[in-house]
Design a protein around this motif. Structure first.
Motif, mmCIF file in Angstrom:
data_model
loop_
_atom_site.group_PDB
_atom_site.id
_atom_site.type_symbol
_atom_site.label_atom_id
_atom_site.label_comp_id
_atom_site.label_asym_id
_atom_site.label_seq_id
_atom_site.Cartn_x
_atom_site.Cartn_y
_atom_site.Cartn_z
ATOM 1 N N UNK A 158 -18.353 -24.871 16.514
ATOM 2 C CA UNK A 158 -19.553 -25.564 17.020
ATOM 3 C C UNK A 158 -20.786 -25.044 16.292
ATOM 4 N N UNK A 159 -20.714 -25.142 14.973
ATOM 5 C CA UNK A 159 -21.823 -24.718 14.135
ATOM 6 C C UNK A 159 -22.300 -25.908 13.302
ATOM 7 N N UNK A 160 -23.636 -25.960 13.175
ATOM 8 C CA UNK A 160 -24.249 -26.999 12.340
ATOM 9 C C UNK A 160 -25.147 -26.289 11.348
ATOM 10 N N UNK A 161 -24.921 -26.587 10.075
ATOM 11 C CA UNK A 161 -25.742 -25.964 9.032
ATOM 12 C C UNK A 161 -27.085 -26.664 8.950
ATOM 13 N N UNK B 188 -28.353 -17.418 18.482
ATOM 14 C CA UNK B 188 -27.719 -18.701 18.194
ATOM 15 C C UNK B 188 -27.639 -18.993 16.702
ATOM 16 N N UNK B 189 -28.179 -18.144 15.876
ATOM 17 C CA UNK B 189 -28.251 -18.438 14.436
ATOM 18 C C UNK B 189 -27.364 -17.452 13.667
ATOM 19 N N UNK C 211 -24.060 -21.802 22.715
ATOM 20 C CA UNK C 211 -24.482 -20.402 22.623
ATOM 21 C C UNK C 211 -23.598 -19.471 23.427
ATOM 22 N N UNK C 212 -22.977 -19.984 24.505
ATOM 23 C CA UNK C 212 -22.176 -19.099 25.329
ATOM 24 C C UNK C 212 -20.842 -18.722 24.671
ATOM 25 N N UNK C 213 -20.383 -19.490 23.660
ATOM 26 C CA UNK C 213 -19.128 -19.189 22.934
ATOM 27 C C UNK C 213 -19.449 -18.307 21.730
ATOM 28 N N UNK C 214 -18.829 -17.131 21.698
ATOM 29 C CA UNK C 214 -19.164 -16.169 20.630
ATOM 30 C C UNK C 214 -18.497 -16.561 19.305
ATOM 31 N N UNK D 253 -15.262 -16.970 12.351
ATOM 32 C CA UNK D 253 -14.108 -17.271 13.184
ATOM 33 C C UNK D 253 -14.491 -16.978 14.620
ATOM 34 N N UNK D 254 -13.451 -17.123 15.444
ATOM 35 C CA UNK D 254 -13.675 -16.800 16.845
ATOM 36 C C UNK D 254 -13.838 -15.291 16.994
ATOM 37 N N UNK D 255 -13.169 -14.715 17.931
ATOM 38 C CA UNK D 255 -13.307 -13.276 18.131
ATOM 39 C C UNK D 255 -12.499 -12.453 17.141
ATOM 40 N N UNK D 256 -11.843 -13.097 16.159
ATOM 41 C CA UNK D 256 -11.001 -12.360 15.202
ATOM 42 C C UNK D 256 -11.815 -11.912 14.004
#
Length: 1163
Positions: free
Chosen positions: A1033-1036, A1121-1122, A1141-1144, A1155-1158
């Motif tokens: 869920x990232x937008x450049x 968030x950035x 923002x709540x998803x790390x 990546x996610x938490x990895x």
């Protein structure tokens, strides 16, 4: 041959038989009814033996000498021991006629008138066999296998050891020729057993064991009573009615009479292994004779002819040792030989032989003439056309046809005659008389020439080769030498029995006597050596000597007379003697003596003989110098002495002749340095140093390196000392030399450092390089010895050596498979090209070896390397293009690593969703060319399997369809075919849960996207997780023009406060209830987030419209968030806004993968 009576005795009765003890010491006689035992040495009667009652007819001794047997008319046989004791007696039916012992088994055969018996010590009884006729004689063969019996009827019966008849010989005379004596030949040389038979038909015959007669019968003219062989079978004795014993050859040729007797001879035997003969007669006389066989021979130069076996003549070539036998078959009485002629006198004729050819080595003779007349002569001489007969005082010259041509009557008995050569038909004879007169006679002249007359009788004569000197041996055993022309006695020598002049040297003669050979040269003293026999010829170095019955050529070195000439410095005469035959040592001594005497011609001949090229070169060089006018004999002699090893004498002569430098060169060449120093004395120091250097060179060559090093150091030759020390690994010596040398002596110090380095002592090498200030060599030393820390420290102080350090370091790392460190080292050394090449090779290897995770990492490193190179403006565009290309390949290989492991390995390490996402990602990324190592088949196979498993049946069917058109491995085919069939049973749709969402425009994108990894609506590129490959869920977003990265970060970090959103839900409370109401009337646009507003775009546009933010938007953003990818220049930083923002979300600070938490893969 003549017989000399040794002793004689007389018995009272007839002696019928006798036998010798095998050792010849005793003689047993059968006389009357007794046995008489005699001592053979002097004829003493030792003991009479009584045992028989009637006449004893026969006696025989066993071969082993332990016992003997006797047979008598009393029909008994008695066995006696060697101690003369009777031990056994047995009888026959008739009188015993003969007895004989088997020579091998010692079996006794006893024969009577009607039978014969066989007895052996092992048997108690006697086996007897009947005979059809009276047995008169018997004899065993040499091997003891057969017994021959002679019958009175003339028949010969040959029996085996058991008494069985094997051969019966019936002779033509029959009973008219009764056999009286038979004997087998004891000769070991004959191939067949030969039986000699004497009968009273007065004949002598010979037979083989098979019964075949050998030759014809030989008439005897008397009745033979006894027949016996000599021990070796060479002669036969026969006695009988003629009252004498005759000697015959083994072939039956009569040679002569042994001894005449007064009555019939009944028995005769030869003493074992001797020439003694005993004879027993009817009147009882016992006679013991010694037979003396005189030597009949002739000699001319190197040909010697002599009588053999009384009837043969053997001609021997004394040089080649060739022999030829001439069989005359009659008694040979005289032999004479001269050049190619040979004369043999037989009893009734003289045979003249000649050689087939004129070849000096030819040994083939043929009969030239026969003179059939009986001659009586004392001496026989043959010439080219005549024979000379000597009888007492008379000489007769006969032609080969037997015609007497001349005769000379001497004053006294002729004692010696010799042919001294001359033309054919005119030869000269040298004659010596008993009255001391010496004459020369020519065969074509009637007149004898008196050469000289002496007082004593002549025994031997010889004339020198030049006919100037005469040597005489007289009856007083004195050798006298005369000058023929002056009749002067030159000298005389005692103890001589024969004399001969050397045919090749005028002044040399030899004479023998008293067991010595005497050689005399000129008037020098006699040289003696032991020699048995008579000298009969002297040719060169060979002396022909007659000893007993054999002639031999003795090779006698002429050393003694040669040295006698040398002592008097008579070099040419000594050379002539040496040519006759001396040893190599004598030749060398002659050559040396002549050389020292400066007699170069003789020396050259002698050195040529011993093939000494070194001295021949010396002589040639001296002769050349003499031709150029040099006359200094001292200098020539000095050269000679130096060649001979007489160095001090040579040095003195060099100094005397004013050539001290030659003496110095001689000593130094010979490594005699101490003598050279003594010769030099306290001279020039430069020459002393040169001597020390030469001495050191010599010590080095003879493998004495320690001494050489010390001498080189003392001579200042440091380089040679260092070289030897280094080659032998003497580090301590090298350290001493290096520390003593001045730093200005750069060359030897560099040699020291080289050997320190070679001998694995880098510390001392570094010390030496520092001493001379050679930093570059020091750097190379550290690099070569891989002492990298010291090299890096030196590089820090002296940056100019950076390339010299890091480039070899990188190469060393690469050689040790530490490629990544090598790449960094190349990079650090500024060798960007090498760094890139190393990475490219590593990457290629990883792909080829299917290490795709490593390949992804190396491509990432390559991209960063290109980014570093892109700082160069000249390469910016190219390198940035490569950077993006390598980044893309790194992502592809990182993803494909999971696919490859899934398809190749039995267990999967990833979740199905992850494999599904990766295969979709790869499929969307491989729209054009497929990179090396990545398999579309593996990718589609994985996608098909995971799509089917997760419910994306439409996508799975698409994947299976694609696989149908590709070439697939055999291991996949069955699975693909089954999957293609089973997928058709599934609905043609994909699960909505798998559909990816675009977080910019909230559009659901199809699983199979023709545009690739971008939104089909807004064209926004998806950002994938590096671990699960889910869409993040990232937008450049991009910065507005004029805003720098630093300003943007500072604006974001301001964290401007946000307005709290009003709650659209209203709570209404009453007495009975509580109510929540959504107030739709509130302003839904109350959200004041400016970034959200920027996400809008124009629907349906084909071009991607990026999100561009200004300063106010940046200020409104929260730092949480950035995400910022802080690329090094010349790249701009990348900015991403998280819409949840709540998803790390985690980002690697090195590789900027998210990546996610990895953790990210590039870390």
């Amino acid at each position: 041959m003549r017989a000399v009576l040794t002793w004689r005795d007389k018995a009272e009765q007839c002696v019928y038989d006798l036998a010798f003890k095998p050792d010849g010491t005793q003689l047993i006689l059968a006389a009357g009814n007794r046995l008489l035992v005699y001592d053979t040495s002097d004829g003493t009667l030792l003991q009479p033996l009584k045992g028989h009652k009637d006449t004893v007819y026969c006696v025989a001794y066993a071969k082993d000498g332990k016992r003997f047997a006797s047979g008598s008319a009393d029909k008994s046989v008695i066995i006696w021991t060697s101690k003369l004791e009777g031990i056994l007696k047995y009888t026959h039916n008739d009188s015993i006629q003969c007895v004989s012992y088997n020579p091998v088994t010692h079996q006794l055969a006893s024969c009577s008138s009607s039978d014969f018996g066989l007895w052996s010590p092992e048997q108690k009884s006697v086996s007897k066999h009947k005979s059809s006729s009276k047995i008169t004689c018997c004899s065993w063969t040499n091997d003891g296998q057969y017994l021959a019996l002679g019958m009175f009827s003339g028949v010969i019966s040959i029996r085996n050891r058991n008494g069985e008849e094997k051969v019966k010989i019936e002779r033509p005379g029959g009973s008219l020729s009764p056999l009286w004596s038979i004997c087998w030949s004891p000769s070991r040389e004959e191939h067949n057993d030969i039986l000699a038979v004497a009968d009273w038909g007065q004949k002598l015959s010979f037979y083989q064991l098979s019964g075949k007669q050998i030759g014809k019968d030989r008439s005897l003219n008397f009745d033979p009573c006894c027949l016996s062989y000599f021990t070796k079978g060479e002669y036969i004795l026969l006695g009988g009615s003629d009252k004498q014993v005759s000697l015959f050859t083994k072939d039956g040729v009569r040679l002569g009479t042994v001894g005449e007797q007064n009555s019939w001879v009944w028995t005769c035997k030869v003493k074992p292994d001797s020439n003694y003969v005993v004879v027993g007669c009817q009147d009882g006389t016992i006679s013991f004779y010694q037979l003396i066989f005189s030597t009949v021979h002739g000699l001319y130069k190197d040909r010697y002819a002599y009588r053999d076996s009384m009837t043969d003549v053997i001609v021997q070539h004394l040089i080649t040792e060739q022999k030829v036998r001439i069989k005359c078959k009659e008694l040979v009485k005289k032999i004479a030989i001269y050049k190619n002629r040979l004369a043999i006198q037989l009893p009734e004729k003289i045979l003249i032989y000649e050689l087939y050819s004129d070849d000096s080595l030819d040994m083939r003779y043929r009969v030239k003439e026969k003179i059939v007349r009986k001659f009586e002569c004392n001496l026989l001489v043959v010439c080219a056309d005549h024979i000379i007969l000597c009888q007492e005082k008379r000489l007769q010259c006969l032609s080969f046809s037997g015609v007497k041509e001349r005769e000379w009557q001497m004053e006294s008995l002729i004692r010696y005659i010799k042919v001294i050569g001359g033309p054919p038909g005119r030869e000269g004879l040298l004659v010596g008389l008993k009255n001391g007169q010496i004459l020369k006679i020519f065969v074509d002249s009637l007149f004898a020439i008196v050469l000289l007359k002496q007082a004593t009788a002549v025994r031997c004569l010889d004339m020198s080769a030049s006919r100037n000197k005469l040597a005489v041996v007289d009856e007083n055993d004195t050798c006298l030498v005369y000058d023929i022309h002056t009749k002067e006695l030159l000298f005389q020598e005692p103890n001589a029995n024969s004399v001969a002049w050397n045919t090749q040297c005028e002044d040399m003669l030899c004479f023998s006597g008293g067991g010595y050979l005497n050689i005399k040269a000129s008037t020098f003293p006699v040289h003696q050596q032991k020699l048995q026999g008579f000298v009969v010829g002297y040719n060169g170095s060979r002396i022909f000597c007659l000893h007993a019955f054999s002639m031999s050529a003795v090779e006698v070195p002429q050393s003694a007379p040669m040295y006698q000439y040398l002592d008097r410095k008579m070099f040419r005469e000594a050379y002539q003697i040496a040519c006759l035959g001396v040893t190599d040592t004598d030749w060398r001594e002659l050559a040396m003596e002549a050389l020292e005497g400066l007699e170069f011609e003789t020396a050259k001949k002698a050195f040529t003989r011993v093939q000494d090229l070194r001295y021949l070169e010396l002589i040639n060089s001296i002769e050349e110098r003499k031709k150029r006018g040099e006359t200094n004999n001292d200098l020539f002699l000095a050269d000679v002495f130096s060649y001979q090893g007489k160095f001090h004498e040579a040095a003195r002569l060099y100094k005397r002749s004013g050539h001290e430098n030659l003496a110095l060169d001689m000593y130094t060449d010979l490594r005699m340095f101490e003598y050279a120093k003594d010769f030099l004395g306290s001279g020039d120091p430069k020459e002393t140093k040169m001597l020390i250097t030469k001495q050191a060179d010599w010590a080095r060559n003879i493998n004495e390196p320690k001494a050489a090093v010390e001498m080189y150091i003392s001579a200042g030759e440091h380089s040679k000392a260092i070289e030897i020390s280094g080659d032998h690994g003497w580090v301590d010596t090298l350290i001493d030399i290096a520390r003593k040398l001045d730093k200005a002596e750069r060359e030897p110090l560099l040699m020291c450092a080289h050997y320190f380095k070679k001998l694995d002592n880098p510390g001392y090498a570094a010390e030496t390089y520092l001493k001379i200030g050679d930093l570059k060599s020091l750097v190379h030393l550290h690099v070569d010895t891989q002492r990298w820390d010291e090299a890096f420290a030196l590089g820090e102080k002296h940056p100019e050596f950076k390339d010299d350090i890091y480039v070899p370091y990188a190469q060393w790392l690469a050689e040790n498979d530490r490629f990544e460190e090598a790449q960094k080292a190349f990079h650090k050394a500024g060798r960007q090209g090498e760094a890139v090449r190393v990475l490219e090779q590593l990457t290629h290897n990883a792909v080829v070896e299917s290490r795709f995770n490593d390949a992804a990492y190396y491509y990432w490193m390559l991209s960063m390397q290109c980014l570093d190179i892109a700082q160069d403006p000249a390469q910016k565009d190219v390198m940035l293009g490569k950077f993006h290309h390598f980044q893309h390949l790194a992502e592809l290989y990182h993803g494909y690593h999971a696919i490859q492991r899934y398809t190749e390995e039995p267990f999967s390490f990833h979740l199905p969703e992850t494999l599904f996402n990766i295969s979709r990602f790869l499929l969307h990324s491989l729209t054009k060319d497929t990179p090396l190592g990545i398999s579309k088949v593996n990718t589609l196979f994985t996608l098909a399997k995971q799509s089917k498993a997760l419910g994306a049946y439409k996508l799975a069917r698409h994947a299976y369809d694609k696989l149908q058109g590709l070439q697939t491995p055999a291991r996949f085919q069955k699975s693909i075919e089954l999957g293609s069939l089973t997928i058709r049973s599934k609905p043609f749709q994909d699960s909505e849960e798998l559909v990816p969402l675009c977080y910019r425009c909230s559009t659901n994108n199809p699983l199979l996207n023709n545009l690739g990894n971008v939104c089909i609506n807004c064209r926004q590129p998806f950002v994938f997780s590096a671990s699960s490959y889910e869409v993040l869920h990232l937008v450049e977003f991009y910065l507005e023009e004029g805003i720098t990265d630093e300003e943007a970060v500072s604006l974001i970090d301001l964290e401007a406060p946000r307005h709290k959103r009003e709650n659209k839900w209203q709570e209404i409370a009453s007495n009975t209830s509580q109510t929540l109401r959504l107030d739709e009337t509130l302003d839904s646009m109350g959200d004041d987030d400016p970034f959200t507003a920027k996400l809008s775009f124009e629907q349906g546009g084909l071009e991607f419209v990026p999100v561009v933010v200004n300063r106010s938007v940046l200020r409104s953003m929260s730092r949480r968030d950035v995400l910022i990818k802080r690329w090094p220049p010349p790249l701009r930083w990348q900015y991403f806004r998280s819409l949840l923002p709540d998803a790390s979300i985690t980002m690697c600070p090195s590789c900027f993968q998210v990546s996610g938490p990895h953790q990210a893969w590039g870390c």
